[in-house]
Enzyme design. Structure first.
Site, mmCIF file in Angstrom:
data_model
loop_
_atom_site.group_PDB
_atom_site.id
_atom_site.type_symbol
_atom_site.label_atom_id
_atom_site.label_comp_id
_atom_site.label_asym_id
_atom_site.label_seq_id
_atom_site.Cartn_x
_atom_site.Cartn_y
_atom_site.Cartn_z
ATOM 1 C CG ASP A 1 6.942 1.376 -9.946
ATOM 2 O OD1 ASP A 1 6.661 2.156 -9.017
ATOM 3 O OD2 ASP A 1 6.319 0.303 -10.148
ATOM 4 C CG ASP B 1 12.099 -7.158 -8.612
ATOM 5 O OD1 ASP B 1 12.095 -6.557 -7.515
ATOM 6 O OD2 ASP B 1 11.628 -8.294 -8.783
ATOM 7 C CB ILE B 2 13.994 -2.958 -5.294
ATOM 8 C CG1 ILE B 2 12.781 -3.646 -4.658
ATOM 9 C CG2 ILE B 2 13.643 -1.550 -5.736
ATOM 10 C CD1 ILE B 2 12.334 -2.992 -3.350
ATOM 11 N N GLY C 1 9.877 2.686 -6.342
ATOM 12 C CA GLY C 1 8.420 2.724 -6.152
ATOM 13 C C GLY C 1 7.846 3.999 -6.738
ATOM 14 C CE1 TYR D 1 4.015 -0.936 4.320
ATOM 15 C CE2 TYR D 1 2.669 -0.234 6.172
ATOM 16 C CZ TYR D 1 3.423 0.074 5.058
ATOM 17 O OH TYR D 1 3.574 1.384 4.672
HETATM 18 N N1 SER Z 1 -1.157 3.331 4.564
HETATM 19 C C1 SER Z 1 -0.501 2.176 5.109
HETATM 20 C C2 SER Z 1 -1.332 0.967 5.009
HETATM 21 O O1 SER Z 1 -2.519 1.113 5.152
HETATM 22 C C3 SER Z 1 -0.154 2.406 6.531
HETATM 23 O O2 SER Z 1 0.892 3.296 6.583
HETATM 24 O O3 SER Z 1 -0.819 -0.089 4.851
#
Ligand code: SER
Length: 342
Positions: free
Chosen positions: A35, A54-55, A10, A154
């Site tokens: 990256d 690509d990872i 990244g 996430y």
């Molecule tokens: N900066 C991140 C996001 O907004 C949160 O760690 O997804």
């Protein structure tokens, strides 16, 4: 004899920019950067090699074993919180499968090299999930083990990868007769929202902070997507890089945990508005709440308790909010955009 290098995934992202620039200034640090997108040309001189790839490409990762003695992996590649909500399965692939690929690479490297490989992993305040604003207010500065109930893909990915990292560090193949211990020296930081003078984040939900500032600096109007009273912690990029390097450098024996909070200032969106308006009085900023993104930010803590990082590896931010804006962000951003105009 193969070259000793640090691997940065990244590399083209926000933290990648800050980290490569800082490491590039340190003598004898050899960087292999990876990256999906071509690397920013300003970063190229700092890297021994840039690999566009690509990872998820295991062949590509495998080839690195033959070519380099990788002592540390900074695994920065990920898809941020807002973008992840639009394609949760793709986010899972990049954020989780990508991370396990890097952990497996670390194990294999360590076996070839006969020593553990440091694996430095940025996690996030998105790993937390507070149920309502009352709890968020009552909780205040949150400890690492509280409210690990994220509501975003996430956040789920980051929290799980923290666990994966701890598993690889402490229990990997725990039933195997030929088990090799300590292959991965996993160390993780839960970052707040980050603000850099050099880059603008893409696809995050703390983006209203950096977007407000960068829009004002470019004379563009900005609609902030959270309420003025919304509070989460933020950090200036130089402090984020400082934290990564301090944690990387800390003796393993001083670490009482593998996942650490770090924080520096915790403004409301209105506090950010005020400081941006002070620097750019003509800035056109209004608040137009996006209820779904607001709910995500409301689930993140108002601030975190980083006393473990302070006690274990001497963490201390250099920038409070005033210094971050007045000594770093605003002067650097002014010079950046004036150069673009020239
Ligand atoms: N900066 C991140 C996001 O907004 C949160 O760690 O997804």
């Amino acid at each position: 004899m193969r070259n000793e290098v640090v691997l940065i995934t990244g590399a083209n992202g926000e933290i990648g920019h800050g980290l490569i620039t800082r490491l590039g200034e340190v003598a004898n640090t050899h960087i292999v950067a990876l990256d999906l997108k071509p690397l920013d040309k300003h970063l190229l001189p700092y890297c021994d090699r840039f690999i566009q790839g690509d990872i998820l490409d295991k062949m590509l990762l495998g080839r690195l074993i033959a070519e380099y003695e990788i002592t540390t992996i900074f695994h920065l590649a990920s898809i941020l919180s807002t973008k992840s909500e639009y394609n949760p399965v793709a986010a899972h692939e990049i954020n989780v499968e990508g991370s396990i690929n890097l952990l497996r690479l670390g194990v294999e490297l360590s076996q070839w090299q006969g020593r553990s490989v440091k694996f430095i992993y940025p996690s996030s305040i998105a790993a937390y999930g507070l149920p309502d604003l009352k709890t968020k207010e009552e909780e205040g500065k949150i400890k690492e083990w509280r409210w690990c109930t994220p509501i975003t893909m996430y956040g789920c990915n980051k929290l799980y990868c923290e666990h994966l990292g701890k598993y690889y560090a402490n229990h990997y193949r725990q039933l195997a007769k030929d088990r090799i211990k300590n292959s991965i020296d996993f160390r993780c930081i839960r970052f707040p929202g980050l603000i850099s003078a050099d880059t603008i984040p893409t696809g995050g939900t703390s983006d209203y902070g950096p977007e407000m500032l960068h829009s004002a600096a470019q004379g563009e109007p900005y609609s902030c997507f959270v309420r003025p009273d919304t509070r989460i912690s933020f950090m200036a990029m130089p402090d984020a890089i400082k934290a990564l390097l301090l944690l990387e450098d800390a003796p393993r024996s001083s670490l009482t945990q593998l996942v650490y909070n770090v924080t520096s200032f915790s403004p409301t969106a209105k506090n950010l508005y005020d400081i941006v308006k002070k620097a750019y009085p003509d800035a056109e900023i209004n608040f137009k709440v996006d209820p779904s993104r607001q709910a995500i930010v409301d689930s993140w803590p108002a601030d975190t308790d980083d006393s473990a990082a302070r006690d274990d590896w001497g963490w201390e931010p250099d920038y409070d909010m005033e210094r971050a804006f007045n000594d770093y962000l605003i002067p650097a951003i002014k010079s950046r955009y004036s150069k673009k105009d020239a």
